[in-house]
Write a protein that holds these residues in place. Structure first.
Motif, PDB file in Angstrom:
ATOM      1  N   ARG A   1      11.292  15.265  33.515  1.00 29.18           N
ATOM      2  CA  ARG A   1      11.515  16.270  34.564  1.00 29.18           C
ATOM      3  C   ARG A   1      11.627  15.642  35.954  1.00 29.18           C
ATOM      4  NH1 ARG A   1       6.285  16.244  33.139  1.00 29.18           N
ATOM      5  NH2 ARG A   1       4.649  16.262  34.711  1.00 29.18           N
ATOM      6  N   ASP A   2      11.024  14.445  36.119  1.00 30.31           N
ATOM      7  CA  ASP A   2      11.072  13.781  37.430  1.00 30.31           C
ATOM      8  C   ASP A   2      12.012  12.584  37.413  1.00 30.31           C
ATOM      9  OD1 ASP A   2       9.543  12.255  35.721  1.00 30.31           O
ATOM     10  OD2 ASP A   2       8.001  11.755  37.214  1.00 30.31           O
ATOM     11  N   LEU A   3      13.037  12.629  36.538  1.00 25.32           N
ATOM     12  CA  LEU A   3      13.965  11.502  36.411  1.00 25.32           C
ATOM     13  C   LEU A   3      14.624  11.160  37.743  1.00 25.32           C
ATOM     14  CD1 LEU A   3      15.613   9.460  34.744  1.00 25.32           C
ATOM     15  CD2 LEU A   3      17.234  11.314  34.245  1.00 25.32           C
ATOM     16  N   ALA A   4      15.158  12.169  38.418  1.00 28.41           N
ATOM     17  CA  ALA A   4      15.856  11.924  39.683  1.00 28.41           C
ATOM     18  C   ALA A   4      14.923  11.296  40.722  1.00 28.41           C
ATOM     19  CB  ALA A   4      16.451  13.230  40.215  1.00 28.41           C
ATOM     20  N   ASP A   5      13.692  11.796  40.789  1.00 26.05           N
ATOM     21  CA  ASP A   5      12.736  11.253  41.752  1.00 26.05           C
ATOM     22  C   ASP A   5      12.399   9.796  41.431  1.00 26.05           C
ATOM     23  OD1 ASP A   5      12.616  13.685  43.068  1.00 26.05           O
ATOM     24  OD2 ASP A   5      10.930  14.412  41.869  1.00 26.05           O
ATOM     25  N   ARG A   6      12.275   9.481  40.142  1.00 28.03           N
ATOM     26  CA  ARG A   6      11.975   8.101  39.745  1.00 28.03           C
ATOM     27  C   ARG A   6      13.115   7.167  40.151  1.00 28.03           C
ATOM     28  NH1 ARG A   6       8.008   7.257  35.692  1.00 28.03           N
ATOM     29  NH2 ARG A   6       6.936   9.168  35.085  1.00 28.03           N
ATOM     30  N   ILE A   7      14.343   7.642  39.943  1.00 28.73           N
ATOM     31  CA  ILE A   7      15.503   6.812  40.279  1.00 28.73           C
ATOM     32  C   ILE A   7      15.582   6.589  41.788  1.00 28.73           C
ATOM     33  CG2 ILE A   7      18.032   6.784  40.317  1.00 28.73           C
ATOM     34  CD1 ILE A   7      17.913   8.190  37.585  1.00 28.73           C
ATOM     35  N   VAL A   8      15.354   7.646  42.555  1.00 30.06           N
ATOM     36  CA  VAL A   8      15.363   7.517  44.021  1.00 30.06           C
ATOM     37  C   VAL A   8      14.304   6.514  44.468  1.00 30.06           C
ATOM     38  CG1 VAL A   8      14.847   8.724  46.171  1.00 30.06           C
ATOM     39  CG2 VAL A   8      16.314   9.800  44.471  1.00 30.06           C
TER      40      VAL A   8
ATOM     41  N   PRO B   1      22.601   4.260  46.207  1.00 28.71           N
ATOM     42  CA  PRO B   1      22.824   5.127  45.039  1.00 28.71           C
ATOM     43  C   PRO B   1      24.261   5.082  44.539  1.00 28.71           C
ATOM     44  CG  PRO B   1      21.629   6.302  46.766  1.00 28.71           C
ATOM     45  CD  PRO B   1      22.062   5.005  47.353  1.00 28.71           C
ATOM     46  N   GLN B   2      25.206   4.903  45.458  1.00 28.11           N
ATOM     47  CA  GLN B   2      26.621   4.895  45.091  1.00 28.11           C
ATOM     48  C   GLN B   2      26.984   3.702  44.197  1.00 28.11           C
ATOM     49  OE1 GLN B   2      25.447   5.257  48.202  1.00 28.11           O
ATOM     50  NE2 GLN B   2      25.866   7.458  48.473  1.00 28.11           N
ATOM     51  N   LEU B   3      26.102   2.720  44.120  1.00 30.92           N
ATOM     52  CA  LEU B   3      26.369   1.542  43.296  1.00 30.92           C
ATOM     53  C   LEU B   3      25.820   1.686  41.877  1.00 30.92           C
ATOM     54  CD1 LEU B   3      25.586  -1.319  45.846  1.00 30.92           C
ATOM     55  CD2 LEU B   3      27.745  -0.110  45.431  1.00 30.92           C
ATOM     56  N   LEU B   4      25.183   2.811  41.591  1.00 31.06           N
ATOM     57  CA  LEU B   4      24.537   3.002  40.285  1.00 31.06           C
ATOM     58  C   LEU B   4      25.310   3.988  39.425  1.00 31.06           C
ATOM     59  CD1 LEU B   4      22.075   2.526  38.414  1.00 31.06           C
ATOM     60  CD2 LEU B   4      20.955   4.435  39.586  1.00 31.06           C
ATOM     61  N   THR B   5      25.558   3.605  38.174  1.00 29.73           N
ATOM     62  CA  THR B   5      26.131   4.509  37.177  1.00 29.73           C
ATOM     63  C   THR B   5      25.135   4.655  36.032  1.00 29.73           C
ATOM     64  OG1 THR B   5      28.403   3.872  37.678  1.00 29.73           O
ATOM     65  CG2 THR B   5      28.002   4.882  35.539  1.00 29.73           C
ATOM     66  N   LEU B   6      24.866   5.888  35.644  1.00 30.58           N
ATOM     67  CA  LEU B   6      23.944   6.159  34.541  1.00 30.58           C
ATOM     68  C   LEU B   6      24.729   6.575  33.310  1.00 30.58           C
ATOM     69  CD1 LEU B   6      21.233   8.160  36.496  1.00 30.58           C
ATOM     70  CD2 LEU B   6      21.143   5.768  35.796  1.00 30.58           C
ATOM     71  N   GLU B   7      24.420   5.958  32.177  1.00 32.97           N
ATOM     72  CA  GLU B   7      25.106   6.269  30.928  1.00 32.97           C
ATOM     73  C   GLU B   7      24.226   7.091  30.001  1.00 32.97           C
ATOM     74  OE1 GLU B   7      26.876   3.249  28.666  1.00 32.97           O
ATOM     75  OE2 GLU B   7      28.007   2.372  30.319  1.00 32.97           O
ATOM     76  N   ILE B   8      24.824   8.135  29.420  1.00 36.67           N
ATOM     77  CA  ILE B   8      24.137   8.936  28.406  1.00 36.67           C
ATOM     78  C   ILE B   8      25.117   9.181  27.271  1.00 36.67           C
ATOM     79  CG2 ILE B   8      22.537  10.089  29.999  1.00 36.67           C
ATOM     80  CD1 ILE B   8      24.468  12.434  30.068  1.00 36.67           C
ATOM     81  N   THR B   9      24.596   9.531  26.111  1.00 38.37           N
ATOM     82  CA  THR B   9      25.465   9.826  24.971  1.00 38.37           C
ATOM     83  C   THR B   9      25.768  11.314  24.910  1.00 38.37           C
ATOM     84  OG1 THR B   9      23.612  10.153  23.456  1.00 38.37           O
ATOM     85  CG2 THR B   9      24.490   7.909  23.673  1.00 38.37           C
ATOM     86  N   GLU B  10      26.792  11.652  24.149  1.00 39.06           N
ATOM     87  CA  GLU B  10      27.140  13.063  23.965  1.00 39.06           C
ATOM     88  C   GLU B  10      25.985  13.854  23.362  1.00 39.06           C
ATOM     89  OE1 GLU B  10      31.414  13.646  22.423  1.00 39.06           O
ATOM     90  OE2 GLU B  10      30.811  11.671  21.740  1.00 39.06           O
TER      91      GLU B  10
ATOM     92  N   ARG C   1      21.644  17.194  39.626  1.00 39.78           N
ATOM     93  CA  ARG C   1      20.653  16.586  40.524  1.00 39.78           C
ATOM     94  C   ARG C   1      20.965  15.103  40.742  1.00 39.78           C
ATOM     95  NH1 ARG C   1      18.173  15.086  44.138  1.00 39.78           N
ATOM     96  NH2 ARG C   1      15.908  14.834  44.349  1.00 39.78           N
ATOM     97  N   LEU C   2      21.383  14.430  39.678  1.00 40.94           N
ATOM     98  CA  LEU C   2      21.700  13.014  39.806  1.00 40.94           C
ATOM     99  C   LEU C   2      22.920  12.792  40.687  1.00 40.94           C
ATOM    100  CD1 LEU C   2      21.086  11.869  36.111  1.00 40.94           C
ATOM    101  CD2 LEU C   2      19.623  11.453  38.092  1.00 40.94           C
ATOM    102  N   ARG C   3      23.910  13.669  40.552  1.00 48.87           N
ATOM    103  CA  ARG C   3      25.094  13.541  41.399  1.00 48.87           C
ATOM    104  C   ARG C   3      24.777  13.815  42.864  1.00 48.87           C
ATOM    105  NH1 ARG C   3      30.247  13.285  39.220  1.00 48.87           N
ATOM    106  NH2 ARG C   3      30.842  13.022  41.393  1.00 48.87           N
ATOM    107  N   GLU C   4      23.795  14.696  43.111  1.00 50.10           N
ATOM    108  CA  GLU C   4      23.361  14.944  44.487  1.00 50.10           C
ATOM    109  C   GLU C   4      22.810  13.667  45.120  1.00 50.10           C
ATOM    110  OE1 GLU C   4      20.535  18.069  44.501  1.00 50.10           O
ATOM    111  OE2 GLU C   4      21.951  19.622  43.869  1.00 50.10           O
TER     112      GLU C   4
END
Length: 589
Positions: free
Chosen positions: A419-426, A436-445, A461-464
């Protein structure tokens, strides 16, 4: 009127517990220190813990006449049973006590009777109480789970080691129960992580109420708990405890207006059956837990030796993975990525590696699923993200990579559901200084389709924040095209299964061509994985694929080799240079 000092001397002893460890003469103690008549005399060792809590005492005085290993063992076990209790030793005669050893065990002070006066004893006890309070608070932060308040894995391991030594010496029955909440993930997904946390707190509270106060209860990780049953009469008693636990946790939880059912599965092993080996004890209990889950959950199983070899290996891996990070057995390698059209170097993909001290290199295909199942993936995944961001930023600051080089990190299903993924990444980006613009996050379908609405919210939230999103292994999972047009996705990655035979298999060629066309029509770029020869690259170029990676250009390499590869391409007039780094932990490339 009593003075302040006399009040302290006369009143404080009533809050002390006095216990004679051996045949120490009571009369000699009282004659030298009359104030001890007011202390509560506890004759039986087994009554100390109960008396301590019932009478709300503040300190324990242990009177000894001789010193041997039994004293050290007794003191150690008392500190385990009453970690908050200040313990002061008074020897009737001057003894050659191993004071350093005793103090390391948690004893607050050690004095001989001839050295003491009532005033000095009062001061010693007062200081011991204050010092113990500070020590206990500090120790509590390091050894207790912040959510549930029960012992964490570190304290559990410490108590397990001491209990095994004592059980071996005294030939006592010692049982280990590993408990897991059945379908806890469903609770988190349906009700949210806040309700899930409240459930874990209620579970820990209920668990503590069922077992004896002398038993150790610990949270190992996530929804995985342990109970250490000491000094049980026989193995049948352990079965009775397990049955009692299963019955108790079949009752519902009432949380925030919700009635929630969440049963438990239990795996059990007996210390004597593994020759009091802690690692085997844990491994066997975890195997038995897995068997209980395979047999339908909401039940318990003892370890049986005819479990399958794959299960035995799996349990050993779980145990080893718990220590892999602290032992610095995990490392990162990087594989370059190249732009297809002009052969420009666009960055690297970082891959997680595990080199076990005895087993050697272990494939991610083997250990990543174990990390995911045990919940360790959150801790390890955060380490990968932080380490790769730190390395990437260091390269940029040193000019080894261009300032617009990007880093792409593969998120596991468990990580993505935090639930706090975005906060951890920030927080990681702030600490490392990476944009942040240099980071790409990969997820599976599959991660997205498990809970599409939740996935949409998280991606938004991540795109924000400013990071980019990539769908990994596109075409191997759900392949539902409906979600693509509505989600903020920047890249599609074609899995190597569709790439390796693209020259000879017209079906693979058709699939790859379709994915590339689809992505371009939706404004996305495509990265092909597993490119191993120039013929495959030629087909991808004809289809208009944007980027590729694979053994054709470079195998994964250690981080110190990346600047040299980048410099070599940059210095070649036919090559350009931009940058992308992508830490995928999930597979070989």
């Amino acid at each position: 009127m009593k003075t302040s000092n006399s009040t302290t001397i006369l009143e404080m002893p009533s809050s002390w517990l006095l216990h004679y460890f051996d045949e120490a003469p009571y009369s000699k103690m009282i004659s030298a220190l009359p104030c001890l008549q007011e202390a509560y005399l506890c004759v039986q060792t087994e009554d100390i813990r109960k008396t301590w809590y019932q009478r709300k005492l503040k300190a324990i005085i242990l009177v000894v006449e001789k010193h041997d290993t039994l004293l050290e063992d007794w003191a150690c076990r008392l500190m385990m049973a009453l970690p908050e209790a200040p313990l002061v030793i008074i020897s009737v005669e001057k003894l050659a006590l191993d004071e350093v050893k005793l103090l390391e065990l948690g004893i607050q002070d050690i004095w001989s009777l001839e050295e003491l006066s009532e005033t000095l004893l009062s001061r010693i006890m007062h200081h011991s109480i204050i010092r113990k309070q500070v020590e206990y608070q500090t120790r509590h932060l390091a050894h207790y789970d912040s959510l549930t308040g029960i012992a964490n894995r570190t304290l559990f391991q410490d108590r397990l080691d001491h209990s095994l030594l004592h059980a071996r010496r005294e030939c006592h029955v010692l049982g280990l129960l590993i408990l897991d909440l059945d379908r806890f993930r469903v609770v988190n997904e349906h009700y949210g992580h806040d309700i899930g946390d409240l459930l874990l707190k209620q579970f820990a509270r209920r668990l503590g109420e069922i077992v004896r106060r002398s038993d150790t209860v610990a949270r190992l990780n996530g929804n995985n708990f342990a109970v250490l049953l000491e000094n049980v009469v026989n193995e049948n008693m352990i079965s009775q405890v397990a049955e009692k636990l299963c019955k108790a946790f079949s009752e519902p939880y009432f949380i925030a207006g919700h009635e929630i059912f969440c049963s438990i599965s239990i795996g059990i092993e007996i210390a004597s059956r593994v020759s009091y080996d802690g690692s085997l004890l844990l491994g066997h209990a975890e195997l038995a837990l897995r068997q209980a889950k395979q047999d339908g959950r909401n039940d318990y199983r003892f370890f049986i030796s005819n479990m399958s070899p794959p299960d035995m290996v799996r349990a050993s891996l779980e145990s080893a993975l718990h220590h892999a990070l602290e032992r610095q057995e995990l490392s990162l390698q990087y594989q370059p990525q190249i732009r297809v059209s002009n052969k420009q170097f666009i960055g690297t993909e970082v891959l997680l590696r595990w080199t076990h001290e005895t087993l050697g290199s272990i494939s991610p295909v083997v250990f990543i699923p174990v990390l995911e199942e045990t919940g360790l993936i959150n801790k390890v995944g955060e380490w990968v993200l932080a380490s790769s961001c730190r390395q990437h930023q260091e390269w940029i600051e040193k000019g080894a990579l261009p300032s617009d080089a990007k880093l792409s990190v593969n998120l596991s299903p468990r990580q993505f559901r935090q639930r706090d993924l975005a906060d951890r990444i920030v927080q990681i980006l702030d600490i490392t200084g990476m944009k942040p613009q240099l980071l790409t996050l990969e997820i599976t379908e599959g991660v997205l389709m498990d809970n599409l609405q939740q996935g949409i919210d998280i991606l938004g939230r991540l795109r924000e924040i400013g990071v980019s999103i990539a769908i990994d292994d596109f075409g191997t999972g759900y392949s539902s095209l409906a979600y693509l047009k509505d989600l903020p996705i920047d890249y599609l990655k074609i899995d190597r299964v569709f790439v390796k035979d693209i020259v000879d298999d017209k079906n693979d060629a058709a699939i790859a061509n379709s994915i590339i066309a689809l992505a371009h029509n939706l404004g996305m770029e495509v990265i092909a994985e597993g490119v191993e020869d120039h013929n495959v690259l030629g087909v991808l170029q004809a289809f208009g694929c944007d980027h590729y990676q694979g053994f054709f250009f470079s195998r994964p390499v250690d981080p110190e080799k990346i600047p040299g590869i980048a410099l070599q391409l940059f210095s070649d007039e036919s090559f350009g240079f931009t940058g992308t780094t992508h830490p995928s932990m999930m597979k070989e490339k």
